[in-house]
Scaffold this motif. Structure first.
Motif, PDB file in Angstrom:
ATOM      1  N   ARG A 139      19.258  17.261   3.669  1.00  9.60           N
ATOM      2  CA  ARG A 139      20.710  17.081   3.547  1.00  9.60           C
ATOM      3  C   ARG A 139      21.173  17.289   2.111  1.00  9.60           C
ATOM      4  O   ARG A 139      20.612  16.694   1.189  1.00  9.60           O
ATOM      5  N   VAL A 140      22.211  18.077   1.929  1.00 11.52           N
ATOM      6  CA  VAL A 140      22.840  18.159   0.617  1.00 11.52           C
ATOM      7  C   VAL A 140      24.348  17.952   0.696  1.00 11.52           C
ATOM      8  O   VAL A 140      25.009  17.888  -0.338  1.00 11.52           O
ATOM      9  N   GLY A 141      24.882  17.856   1.904  1.00 11.91           N
ATOM     10  CA  GLY A 141      26.296  17.492   2.044  1.00 11.91           C
ATOM     11  C   GLY A 141      26.409  15.991   1.852  1.00 11.91           C
ATOM     12  O   GLY A 141      25.727  15.226   2.531  1.00 11.91           O
ATOM     13  N   ALA A 142      27.238  15.565   0.895  1.00 13.60           N
ATOM     14  CA  ALA A 142      27.339  14.130   0.606  1.00 13.60           C
ATOM     15  C   ALA A 142      27.747  13.384   1.874  1.00 13.60           C
ATOM     16  O   ALA A 142      28.820  13.623   2.424  1.00 13.60           O
ATOM     17  N   PRO A 143      26.895  12.471   2.363  1.00 13.23           N
ATOM     18  CA  PRO A 143      27.158  11.832   3.653  1.00 13.23           C
ATOM     19  C   PRO A 143      28.426  10.982   3.632  1.00 13.23           C
ATOM     20  O   PRO A 143      28.591  10.138   2.753  1.00 13.23           O
TER      21      PRO A 143
ATOM     22  N   GLU B 109      25.362   4.518   7.903  1.00 12.53           N
ATOM     23  CA  GLU B 109      24.342   4.352   8.949  1.00 12.53           C
ATOM     24  C   GLU B 109      24.252   5.612   9.826  1.00 12.53           C
ATOM     25  O   GLU B 109      25.264   6.269  10.075  1.00 12.53           O
ATOM     26  N   ALA B 110      23.056   5.901  10.287  1.00 15.22           N
ATOM     27  CA  ALA B 110      22.869   7.045  11.187  1.00 15.22           C
ATOM     28  C   ALA B 110      21.623   6.801  12.031  1.00 15.22           C
ATOM     29  O   ALA B 110      20.781   5.972  11.674  1.00 15.22           O
ATOM     30  N   PRO B 111      21.490   7.506  13.144  1.00 15.19           N
ATOM     31  CA  PRO B 111      20.307   7.317  13.989  1.00 15.19           C
ATOM     32  C   PRO B 111      19.036   7.811  13.287  1.00 15.19           C
ATOM     33  O   PRO B 111      18.993   8.944  12.791  1.00 15.19           O
ATOM     34  N   VAL B 112      18.025   6.953  13.245  1.00 18.15           N
ATOM     35  CA  VAL B 112      16.738   7.302  12.634  1.00 18.15           C
ATOM     36  C   VAL B 112      15.580   6.752  13.463  1.00 18.15           C
ATOM     37  O   VAL B 112      14.432   6.799  13.023  1.00 18.15           O
ATOM     38  N   GLY B 113      15.872   6.208  14.660  1.00 19.65           N
ATOM     39  CA  GLY B 113      14.853   5.503  15.428  1.00 19.65           C
ATOM     40  C   GLY B 113      13.986   6.412  16.274  1.00 19.65           C
ATOM     41  O   GLY B 113      13.849   7.618  15.999  1.00 19.65           O
ATOM     42  N   PHE B 114      13.420   5.849  17.320  1.00 20.57           N
ATOM     43  CA  PHE B 114      12.454   6.576  18.138  1.00 20.57           C
ATOM     44  C   PHE B 114      13.083   7.820  18.765  1.00 20.57           C
ATOM     45  O   PHE B 114      12.471   8.889  18.834  1.00 20.57           O
ATOM     46  N   ALA B 115      14.331   7.696  19.195  1.00 20.78           N
ATOM     47  CA  ALA B 115      14.970   8.788  19.927  1.00 20.78           C
ATOM     48  C   ALA B 115      15.426   9.937  19.025  1.00 20.78           C
ATOM     49  O   ALA B 115      15.672  11.043  19.499  1.00 20.78           O
TER      50      ALA B 115
ATOM     51  N   THR C 221      15.219  14.393   4.349  1.00 15.87           N
ATOM     52  CA  THR C 221      15.114  14.440   2.892  1.00 15.87           C
ATOM     53  C   THR C 221      16.421  14.956   2.303  1.00 15.87           C
ATOM     54  O   THR C 221      17.402  15.149   3.006  1.00 15.87           O
ATOM     55  N   GLY C 222      16.446  15.155   1.000  1.00 14.09           N
ATOM     56  CA  GLY C 222      17.634  15.676   0.328  1.00 14.09           C
ATOM     57  C   GLY C 222      18.390  14.610  -0.436  1.00 14.09           C
ATOM     58  O   GLY C 222      17.973  13.453  -0.504  1.00 14.09           O
ATOM     59  N   GLY C 223      19.509  15.032  -1.009  1.00 14.17           N
ATOM     60  CA  GLY C 223      20.310  14.156  -1.848  1.00 14.17           C
ATOM     61  C   GLY C 223      21.133  15.014  -2.784  1.00 14.17           C
ATOM     62  O   GLY C 223      21.163  16.249  -2.648  1.00 14.17           O
ATOM     63  N   PRO C 224      21.815  14.364  -3.730  1.00 11.92           N
ATOM     64  CA  PRO C 224      22.572  15.157  -4.706  1.00 11.92           C
ATOM     65  C   PRO C 224      21.602  16.022  -5.513  1.00 11.92           C
ATOM     66  O   PRO C 224      20.577  15.538  -5.989  1.00 11.92           O
ATOM     67  N   ALA C 225      21.932  17.290  -5.650  1.00 14.53           N
ATOM     68  CA  ALA C 225      21.016  18.216  -6.318  1.00 14.53           C
ATOM     69  C   ALA C 225      20.965  17.956  -7.816  1.00 14.53           C
ATOM     70  O   ALA C 225      22.001  17.832  -8.456  1.00 14.53           O
TER      71      ALA C 225
ATOM     72  N   GLU D 227      17.765   1.706  16.257  1.00 15.59           N
ATOM     73  CA  GLU D 227      17.999   3.151  16.301  1.00 15.59           C
ATOM     74  C   GLU D 227      18.779   3.593  15.051  1.00 15.59           C
ATOM     75  O   GLU D 227      18.428   4.555  14.404  1.00 15.59           O
ATOM     76  N   GLU D 228      19.802   2.834  14.663  1.00 17.51           N
ATOM     77  CA  GLU D 228      20.590   3.185  13.476  1.00 17.51           C
ATOM     78  C   GLU D 228      20.084   2.434  12.246  1.00 17.51           C
ATOM     79  O   GLU D 228      19.644   1.285  12.353  1.00 17.51           O
ATOM     80  N   ALA D 229      20.170   3.071  11.103  1.00 15.36           N
ATOM     81  CA  ALA D 229      19.774   2.416   9.852  1.00 15.36           C
ATOM     82  C   ALA D 229      20.524   3.090   8.707  1.00 15.36           C
ATOM     83  O   ALA D 229      21.024   4.213   8.854  1.00 15.36           O
ATOM     84  N   PRO D 230      20.607   2.423   7.556  1.00 14.44           N
ATOM     85  CA  PRO D 230      21.296   3.031   6.411  1.00 14.44           C
ATOM     86  C   PRO D 230      20.529   4.247   5.875  1.00 14.44           C
ATOM     87  O   PRO D 230      19.325   4.158   5.617  1.00 14.44           O
ATOM     88  N   VAL D 231      21.250   5.362   5.744  1.00 14.29           N
ATOM     89  CA  VAL D 231      20.656   6.596   5.209  1.00 14.29           C
ATOM     90  C   VAL D 231      21.631   7.301   4.272  1.00 14.29           C
ATOM     91  O   VAL D 231      21.386   8.432   3.859  1.00 14.29           O
ATOM     92  N   GLY D 232      22.770   6.633   3.944  1.00 19.04           N
ATOM     93  CA  GLY D 232      23.836   7.297   3.197  1.00 19.04           C
ATOM     94  C   GLY D 232      23.615   7.297   1.695  1.00 19.04           C
ATOM     95  O   GLY D 232      22.487   7.162   1.212  1.00 19.04           O
ATOM     96  N   PHE D 233      24.708   7.420   0.956  1.00 14.26           N
ATOM     97  CA  PHE D 233      24.629   7.567  -0.497  1.00 14.26           C
ATOM     98  C   PHE D 233      23.972   6.345  -1.139  1.00 14.26           C
ATOM     99  O   PHE D 233      23.174   6.464  -2.073  1.00 14.26           O
ATOM    100  N   ALA D 234      24.275   5.159  -0.609  1.00 11.44           N
ATOM    101  CA  ALA D 234      23.795   3.929  -1.247  1.00 11.44           C
ATOM    102  C   ALA D 234      22.320   3.649  -0.974  1.00 11.44           C
ATOM    103  O   ALA D 234      21.699   2.860  -1.670  1.00 11.44           O
TER     104      ALA D 234
END
Lengths: 344, 344
Positions: free
Chosen positions: A264-268, A272-278, A288-292, B271-278
């Motif tokens: 990811r390089v677009g500033a989120p 919170e976002a889905p990161v779990g099993f599904a 991965t990614g972040g501010p360049a 399923e959801e977790a913090p993944v943003g700028f912070a």
């Protein structure tokens, strides 16, 4: 001097403010020759609460007017590129090429430092921050060099973090300037198949020029199905996300192959976002990614810009002076312009 | 035969069910010699709704009683290790060592396949799934070899995905069997500093035996501060998360260095977790990991187990027969046992 300020969502003005002056011996004073409006400037343009005034702009090329007594790498008269974060160049993070995490650095237009959409900027930690460009201020290469401030470096970061290499199959989400330059970066990193997800034909056409092999205009489930079909049925090993909104994240999860990477390089615009099993865990997907750390890539990317073998400045399709900046925001917001160059 | 079933949270029973039989020519029938209870079995033990009966267990070593006509790599009488996912060994994901994403594979105790906490199991795709162990069923190495089914391979996966290498500084979150074997894996991968976050002295003592250099018993902000102090002030480059609950994720984000990696192998109970700028984006932190393709690591990890240079089986601190399994769950749930070995 005159400088651009945002007063709230949709409210961009050009104000007259005191000229910046040297404040630390490590500062340089830079007269801005060319700056631009970033896709990420549209985030506050949509959502900034009224009641404050924020300087704008974090990409610029300028001429050093005055250098502090402790500045040794640039001098009065040098044409310099400023990356979108300023940094000391000496801390443990800078030495590793992660200047966006510099222990003593920061970002433009915050905490007393002005923005690049202005006639001049005080540059802190000038030795660590600025890179001299070996051209004059009338060079035709200035738009290309200006992309090293942010958008080309950011596209490059997306490809680097994803580990794009020879023969790779890559999906690019987002047809903004960063997305298109991530296409260019993936191509220059050896990717064989580059699927660009975007809906604006003029932009995806430029993506094709930069190296995209396929364009998918559909979004959501339809777009995901089409990308999977194009990438062997299971998705792509490398997905570069250059938007920052939740639907782009969802799309990235949908098109990434098990075991693959989302960079990811677009500033989120979400925390919170889905990161779990599904989503990520089950299929062993890496996020991965972040501010360049754009500063880290300038020396690496500049030679091909200087010899004209890449033309990242093609992302600029409109030029304005400072008075034209409010219109420039409007044009980018309405997708009438891809990226607006500013000549103060 | 007799087999363990869970009927709901806290409700584990041993039932008599029909003996498994070969169903496909690629199946093998395995008599279980030793199995065990996994930390992840405690998740349904806490939350499974009543009204169903689920077979249990996904780690076992057994003797092949009968092999289907198309099975060629194992034969009647072989002692075999079963990894926690069954897989064909030939699809594109298996060939890449991502057997948990096998196109034709699956997991034990689901969709008509039994669990390992039983007297016998029908093993689908036996050629792809089973690995012959060159010892007899009375070998003292069986507990060590059994960890190759899951917990050692899972700890190894955490270290591999994080890219742990020579001289690394690693933080380990979780002092369960996987966490402790991730310590062992990090040590064998060359890590120099291994900070184990855990509160149970008997477990962290074993972690020390496996290679932990520091133990942090504190949790939350206090634990994060202590880890950062131990790792140079900015956190560790490699953080291995072997729990799966949200506080462990939060802790991982707190102790990871900018530019670092969080490698998760604890099955996420969110399923959801913090993944943003912070959290992840701003500091360019990478999130990786997933269910370990234990099958991919068995051949690599087995030699050091066979020659006794590693003793991962030390994580077993209690042995029960099938009738003792319900008590085994209780003991693990109350932290009276670290990991329970089952001898049907």
């Amino acid at each position: 001097m005159r400088a651009v300020f945002m007063y709230g969502a949709g409210d961009v003005r050009v104000d007259t403010v005191p000229d910046p002056v040297l404040s630390e011996p490590t500062d340089a004073l830079v007269r801005v020759v060319t700056a631009c409006i970033c896709g990420s400037d549209l985030h506050p343009y949509h959502s900034m609460p009224a009641g404050q005034a924020s300087p704008m702009g974090h990409e610029f090329i300028g001429v050093v007017e005055e250098a502090g007594s402790q500045v040794s790498t640039v001098k009065r008269g040098d044409l310099v590129i400023a990356p979108f974060a300023w940094s000391d160049g000496t801390c443990e993070f800078c030495r590793e090429g992660l200047q966006t995490s510099c222990l003593h650095g920061g970002f433009w237009a915050r905490e007393g430092i002005g923005g690049g959409q202005a006639e001049a900027v005080r540059v802190p930690l000038a030795d660590g921050t600025l890179v001299k460009a070996p051209v004059g201020e009338d060079s035709e290469l200035l738009p290309d060099l200006l992309t090293l401030s942010d958008v080309y470096g950011t596209g490059w970061h997306a490809a680097k973090r994803a580990g794009v290499g020879q023969g790779d199959s890559v999906v690019l989400i987002g047809d903004g300037a960063v997305g298109l330059l991530a296409v260019l970066s993936a191509r220059r990193s050896g990717a064989e198949q580059i699927v660009l997800m975007g809906r604006h034909k003029d932009r995806t056409d430029l993506g094709g020029e930069f190296g995209a092999t396929d364009v998918v205009a559909e979004r959501g489930a339809e777009g995901i199905a089409k990308v999977r079909e194009l990438t062997g049925g299971h998705g792509a090993r490398k997905v570069l996300e250059a938007v920052g909104h939740m639907p782009a994240y969802t799309q990235a999860v949908g098109v990434v192959r098990p075991g693959g990477v989302i960079s990811r390089v677009g500033a989120p615009q979400y925390e919170e976002a889905p990161v779990g099993f599904a989503s990520l865990f089950g299929p062993n997907v890496t996020l991965t990614g972040g501010p360049a750390p754009a500063r880290a890539y300038i020396e690496e990317l500049m030679p091909a810009v200087l010899d004209g073998s890449v033309r990242p400045g093609k992302v600029f399709d409109r030029t304005v002076d400072l008075d034209g900046v409010p219109d420039g925001y409007r044009a980018m917001d309405r997708r009438e312009a891809l990226k607006v160059l500013v000549r103060p």
